[in-house]
Design an enzyme around this catalytic site. Structure first.
Site: not given
Ligand code: C5P
Length: 313
Positions: A11, A141
């Protein structure tokens, strides 16, 4: 023994706007996401034994719990213990084509493919929204990677509203192979720099003057106006990633130099992309960037918008 092969597309973010910090410490986002044809292939089949085995030809890809695809299989085991007992574990092989830690959701797409693949292997009959709910527990994601196409993602990025699909828009992607940007680092750097602007409760974020609004981009998507789409690309994380990574900044400037519809960094980077109105325009950008930056560490890809997420082939 049943087996499936799935395609897990990458993406790009056409819009990534950080609205504030949520009570759960994540960031409240408005994103417009787009799947492209550049994709990984994921083979999955049942094992007689009760373990999860992950293979990948790329030595940079971890094969244990730190890999989101592995955790997706573990989550399915925990959620469907009877089906797991009946069918046994799974063997998963990742064929990577999407660059790693690139801001292209490659890892999230692999996890999405494992959820879809196990649903089929174990005949669970889960709906897309069931799969997206499971996916949201793995990463922000993953739900988008399941449905794909063009969509608005809100909340942490896991609340997906589909938009009209777009065809015939080409994308040139550029990434330095040895350069990886950690997503938590990018969000934390953004938070350190802009925290004073944000309230903690999302409700207090509404109507804040700094908001960019994705409305113009969404209108351009509804009108399928590629020129306006290109003019309205936006990514808040550029504000911290570009100053910290001069090579990414330089690459972005090089991309901008050649006629295109719009240039932006995807997600938390470091991949930079330009949109192009035709395959010819995309190929020209590819060759001109390659000629200007002959560094073999720079990977370039020409791809195009695609209208679906994970699919079985
Ligand atoms: O959700 P995911 O584990 O993919 O996100 C990875 C990191 O990105 C999270 O641990 C956080 O530090 C950051 N993040 C965030 N806010 C979001 C998505 C991701 O701070 N909405």
């Amino acid at each position: 023994m049943k087996s499936y092969t799935l395609v897990a597309p990458a993406k790009i973010n056409l819009h990534l706007e950080i609205l504030g910090i949520r009570p759960d410490n994540y960031h409240e986002l408005v994103m417009v996401m787009q799947t492209v044809d550049l994709a990984d292939r994921v083979d999955i089949h049942s094992l007689g034994t009760d373990n999860i085995i992950l293979h990948c030809g790329n030595p940079k890809v971890p094969l244990d719990r730190t890999n989101l695809a592995y955790r997706a299989a573990e989550l399915m085991q925990q959620e469907f213990p009877d089906a797991f007992l009946e069918n046994g574990g799974v063997e998963i092989t990742l064929h990577k084509h999407i660059p790693i830690a690139a801001g292209l959701a490659g890892g999230s797409g692999n996890a999405a493919a494992v959820l879809v693949g196990i649903d089929l292997l174990w005949d669970l009959g889960l709906t897309q929204s069931d799969l997206q709910e499971l996916g949201s527990r793995l990463g922000s994601d993953v739900p988008f990677c399941i449905s794909g196409g063009t969509a608005i993602a809100t909340g942490r990025g896991e609340v997906i509203s589909p938009l009209p699909t777009l065809e015939g828009i080409y994308v040139v992607l550029g990434k330095y192979q040895s350069l990886e940007v950690s997503t938590p680092w990018a969000y934390n750097a953004y938070r350190r720099e802009f925290e004073h602007e944000y309230a903690r409760e999302p409700a207090a974020l509404v109507d804040r003057s700094h908001r960019v609004h994705s409305g113009d981009l969404v209108r351009a998507i509804a009108a399928k106006d590629a020129v306006k789409i290109g003019q309205r690309l936006y990514n808040d994380l550029e504000k911290v990633v570009l100053p910290a990574y001069p090579l990414v900044n330089q690459l972005r400037k090089e991309f901008e130099r050649h006629p295109n519809l719009g240039t932006m960094m995807s997600g938390s980077g470091p991949t930079v992309f330009s949109l192009a109105a035709s395959r010819e325009q995309a190929d020209t950008i590819y060759h001109q960037v390659r000629a200007a930056l002959p560094d073999p560490d720079l990977e370039l890809f020409v791809t195009q918008f695609c209208d679906r997420g994970v699919r079985v082939i």
